[in-house]
Write a protein that holds these residues in place. Structure first.
Motif, mmCIF file in Angstrom:
data_model
loop_
_atom_site.group_PDB
_atom_site.id
_atom_site.type_symbol
_atom_site.label_atom_id
_atom_site.label_comp_id
_atom_site.label_asym_id
_atom_site.label_seq_id
_atom_site.Cartn_x
_atom_site.Cartn_y
_atom_site.Cartn_z
ATOM 1 N N LYS A 90 -5.249 9.917 8.520
ATOM 2 C CA LYS A 90 -4.470 9.104 7.574
ATOM 3 C C LYS A 90 -5.202 8.893 6.255
ATOM 4 C CE LYS A 90 -0.877 7.192 10.288
ATOM 5 N NZ LYS A 90 -0.230 6.060 10.959
ATOM 6 N N ARG A 230 7.905 7.618 20.042
ATOM 7 C CA ARG A 230 7.406 6.733 18.988
ATOM 8 C C ARG A 230 7.700 5.257 19.235
ATOM 9 N NH1 ARG A 230 7.138 7.733 12.522
ATOM 10 N NH2 ARG A 230 7.009 5.583 11.834
ATOM 11 N N SER A 248 5.373 12.663 14.071
ATOM 12 C CA SER A 248 4.407 11.754 13.458
ATOM 13 C C SER A 248 3.316 11.366 14.445
ATOM 14 C CB SER A 248 5.124 10.507 12.934
ATOM 15 O OG SER A 248 6.020 10.012 13.904
ATOM 16 N N GLN A 267 12.624 14.676 16.131
ATOM 17 C CA GLN A 267 11.256 14.272 15.781
ATOM 18 C C GLN A 267 10.367 14.160 17.027
ATOM 19 O OE1 GLN A 267 13.930 12.359 14.582
ATOM 20 N NE2 GLN A 267 13.961 13.199 12.502
ATOM 21 N N GLU B 116 7.097 6.605 4.154
ATOM 22 C CA GLU B 116 5.840 7.189 4.628
ATOM 23 C C GLU B 116 5.918 8.714 4.515
ATOM 24 O OE1 GLU B 116 3.852 7.681 9.090
ATOM 25 O OE2 GLU B 116 5.769 6.718 8.834
ATOM 26 N N PHE B 122 8.294 16.169 5.732
ATOM 27 C CA PHE B 122 7.307 15.361 6.438
ATOM 28 C C PHE B 122 5.887 15.598 5.921
ATOM 29 C CE2 PHE B 122 5.095 13.250 9.874
ATOM 30 C CZ PHE B 122 5.902 12.143 10.008
ATOM 31 N N GLY B 124 4.307 13.292 3.564
ATOM 32 C CA GLY B 124 3.623 12.068 3.185
ATOM 33 C C GLY B 124 2.823 12.302 1.918
ATOM 34 N N TYR B 141 1.427 3.611 4.541
ATOM 35 C CA TYR B 141 1.689 3.333 5.970
ATOM 36 C C TYR B 141 1.863 1.831 6.229
ATOM 37 C CZ TYR B 141 -1.062 7.667 5.707
ATOM 38 O OH TYR B 141 -1.585 8.880 5.335
ATOM 39 N N THR B 176 6.568 2.409 6.723
ATOM 40 C CA THR B 176 6.866 3.153 7.948
ATOM 41 C C THR B 176 8.235 2.737 8.468
ATOM 42 O OG1 THR B 176 5.974 1.489 9.418
ATOM 43 C CG2 THR B 176 4.408 3.109 8.597
#
Ligand SMILES: Cc1cc2nc3c(=O)[nH]c(=O)nc-3n(C[C@H](O)[C@H](O)[C@H](O)COP(=O)(O)OP(=O)(O)OC[C@H]3O[C@@H](n4cnc5c(N)ncnc54)[C@H](O)[C@@H]3O)c2cc1C
Ligand SMILES: Nc1ncnc2c1ncn2[C@@H]1O[C@H](COP(=O)(O)O)[C@@H](O)[C@H]1O
Lengths: 317, 254
Positions: A90, A230, A248, A267, B116, B122, B124, B141, B176
């Protein structure tokens, strides 16, 4: 030249290995950047084959993308790497993207492969939730690419390997955003990526304690790894994020993947589509998950799981 | 307070199929929608406005037909929309340059919100990239946001840890999916939103010159998935018996 950065040591070692692979057509050298890292980390980077280390120390003790992106920008403008590889955790992602914005250069996030043909760099990445792979070619330098964990094995350790270590102390311009506190999330130390058998659960579970049914099935299959969708990790927090599978979350490829009470939204599928055999248990005959499964049982998981456990035990006996 | 929400029109990825002959994903004829998490960003902007007052502008870079989708966000509670018409496959440097130019053109902007990640690509990438271009702090996030008149405090999900951070305005915040549940507009809101303005800005005018992409997409390869799709739905005991038999044949029982 290839420049690599990650504040995660293991990732940094992987980036060095990947960089060394690409370096021959890019001038041969891989330089790592470390920011406020102890001597031991620098030593390890050197032992794992890096050609040089920019060992930076700063006035900002904890990672902050704003300040660290400016630090990397200055190093990049000074040393002009062709390719900058950044570890895709991240911190790394928000750093890579911000840096690309400041430098107004191209950036590919979460590349699954990177190649260099002469100085031309091409990277592939997954798009459309796993349905496509985009092939992206950079038209400007530096190319910034973020690389997820496990893209390469670190090079073998060689205590005698030598690298130039350039130490520099810099005072960075401070941004007004502030870290007030950091809370370690509880990790259960699970590595779903390595599992050969995964039993996964979703919102079809009614209570946290019902996860026992899922672990019983995993045990009957002689596995021990539990995965989840998730919402189970992110909304309900019934399982730690190590278990989270999907676009994710983690990408897995076990020999057997059993999805219990998971609807099968794309997803989620993005994280498990490379599995060997996929089994789905869902009470809704129209659930999407059956389209992504080899075998499915339409039924209430509260009935199906205990019976399946018994049948597996009988089969084994 | 002036709040900008960056929202992207995307194809509904769940409908994409891979053409068996060309081995490429087929995108034509697929329904378009606002990327899921961008609705969470709009919802959060509305809550900020409810608390500290202000105005919400939705910005989107895309095709002119995105106006229809932006209307849905105005019905939720955003005040106005701007569609920046750009070539369909604009890459990130172009989109970020345009959004930054639009934010500057809007005047004093306090908070820029985005998702996000977008559901089609996808990456970010866009949020922090835009924060870099604007040279403002970024809070990515974000799972919880508390807005005050002169600063925000957020909780951020960083995977193996969470962090509480604060920043004065201007700031870019990426949210998010877990931060909230986007509201569904009522019929009244849908009807009354038709009077809210949606402007259209041309990319080249906004940027003050041609925009050169930094990345060329050479190809998009399809990744087909084939599964046996054998579904048992009659007698449970018989189903389980058959399943165990098949799993044994597959060699996955140890
Ligand atoms: C950008 C983005 C990224 C995302 N990333 C991820 C990701 O990485 N991973 C992920 O998982 N999701 C992800 N999602 C969310 C995803 O779209 C779905 O919302 C999510 O996977 C749904 O989780 P679920 O299947 O557990 O819950 P639900 O969709 O609520 O499904 C529950 C299922 O359980 C079944 N069920 C209920 N009771 C029973 C019972 N007693 N017995 C048997 N079956 C029962 C229902 O029929 C239903 O099919 C993402 C979404 C977005 C927008
Ligand atoms: N073309 C666009 N127009 C407006 N906002 C966008 C656009 N592309 C991306 N965004 C914003 O950036 C976020 C992250 O997108 P991405 O970097 O594609 O994952 C999205 O959730 C949107 O908020």
């Amino acid at each position: 030249m290839v420049m690599v950065y990650s504040d995660n040591k293991r990732l940094a070692l992987e980036l060095i290995a990947l960089g060394k692979n690409l370096a021959p057509s890019l001038g041969g050298k891989v330089y790592a950047v470390t920011i406020n890292q102890p001597e031991a980390v620098i030593k390890e980077l050197v032992a794992h084959g890096v050609d040089g280390v920019h060992e930076m120390t700063t006035n900002i003790p904890q990672f902050k993308a704003e300040e660290y992106a400016n630090l990397l920008k200055d190093l990049i403008l000074e040393h002009k790497p062709d390719l900058v590889l950044i570890g895709s955790d991240k911190n790394g992602k928000e750093l890579a993207a911000r840096l690309a914005g400041i430098l107004n250069t191209g950036c590919v996030m979460d590349a699954t492969s990177v190649t260099a043909q002469g100085k031309t760099i091409t990277a592939e990445r997954v798009v459309y939730s796993g349905t496509g792979i985009a092939v992206e070619q950079f038209t400007t330098t530096p190319a910034i690419v973020s690389i997820p964990p496990r893209a390469a094995e670190p090079l073998p350790k060689d205590e005698h390997h030598h690298a130039d270590v350039m130490k520099k102390q810099v005072t960075l311009k401070e941004y007004p955003s502030k870290i007030l506190s950091v809370h370690e999330a509880k990790s259960e130390g699970v590595h779903v990526e390595d599992a050969e058998i995964i039993v996964s659960c979703g919102r079809g579970l009614k209570n946290k304690t019902d996860i026992q049914l899922v672990s019983d099935l995993a045990a009957a299959l002689k596995g021990k790894t539990i995965g989840c969708s998730r919402p189970i990790a992110a909304d309900l927090k019934w399982l730690s994020e190590d278990h989270w599978i999907g676009l994710s979350g983690h990408k897995v490829k076990p020999k057997l993947y059993v999805a219990c009470g998971i609807s099968g939204q794309i997803q989620h599928i993005a994280g498990m589509r490379d599995s060997g055999v996929v089994v789905a248990i869902n009470k809704d005959p129209d659930a999407l998950i059956f389209k992504s499964a080899d075998y499915g049982i339409v039924g209430d998981l509260y009935q199906v799981l205990p019976k399946l456990v018994t049948a597996l035990k009988e089969h084994a006996a | 307070m002036n709040i900008v929400v960056c929202a992207k029109q995307v194809v509904d990825v769940s409908e994409i199929k891979v053409d068996p002959s060309t081995k490429r994903p087929v995108l034509s004829g697929i329904a378009k929608k606002i990327s899921d998490i961008d609705k969470n960003a709009v919802e959060e902007a509305i809550r900020m406005k409810e608390k500290v007052g202000g105005k919400i502008t939705v910005l989107t870079v895309g095709s002119a037909d995105a106006k229809e989708r932006v209307k849905e966000l105005l019905a939720m509670g955003a005040d106005e929309g701007v569609v920046i018409v750009a070539p369909v496959d604009s890459e990130y440097s172009v989109v970020a340059t345009l959004l930054a130019a639009a934010v500057k053109k809007l005047g004093q902007v306090d908070a820029v919100l985005c998702g996000e990640a977008s559901i089609d690509l996808f990456s970010g990438q866009l949020g922090p990239r835009l924060a870099g271009v604007l040279d403002i702090p970024q809070l990515t996030y974000t799972t919880k946001l508390t807005a005050e008149k002169d600063h925000v405090t957020v909780e951020r999900n960083l995977g193996d840890h969470a962090a509480t951070m604060t920043s004065p305005y201007p700031v870019l915040i990426s949210v998010t999916k877990e931060i909230n549940t986007p509201r569904l507009p009522s019929l009244m809101q849908i009807l009354s939103s038709s009077s809210k303005p949606i402007r259209e800005w041309k990319a080249e005018e906004l940027a003050g010159g041609p925009l050169t992409p930094k990345i060329k997409t050479l190809d998009i390869k399809g990744v087909p998935m084939s599964r046996k799709n054998i579904v048992y739905q009659d007698d449970l005991d018989a189903s389980i018996h058959k399943l165990v038999g098949e799993l044994a044949k597959e060699g996955v029982l140890r």
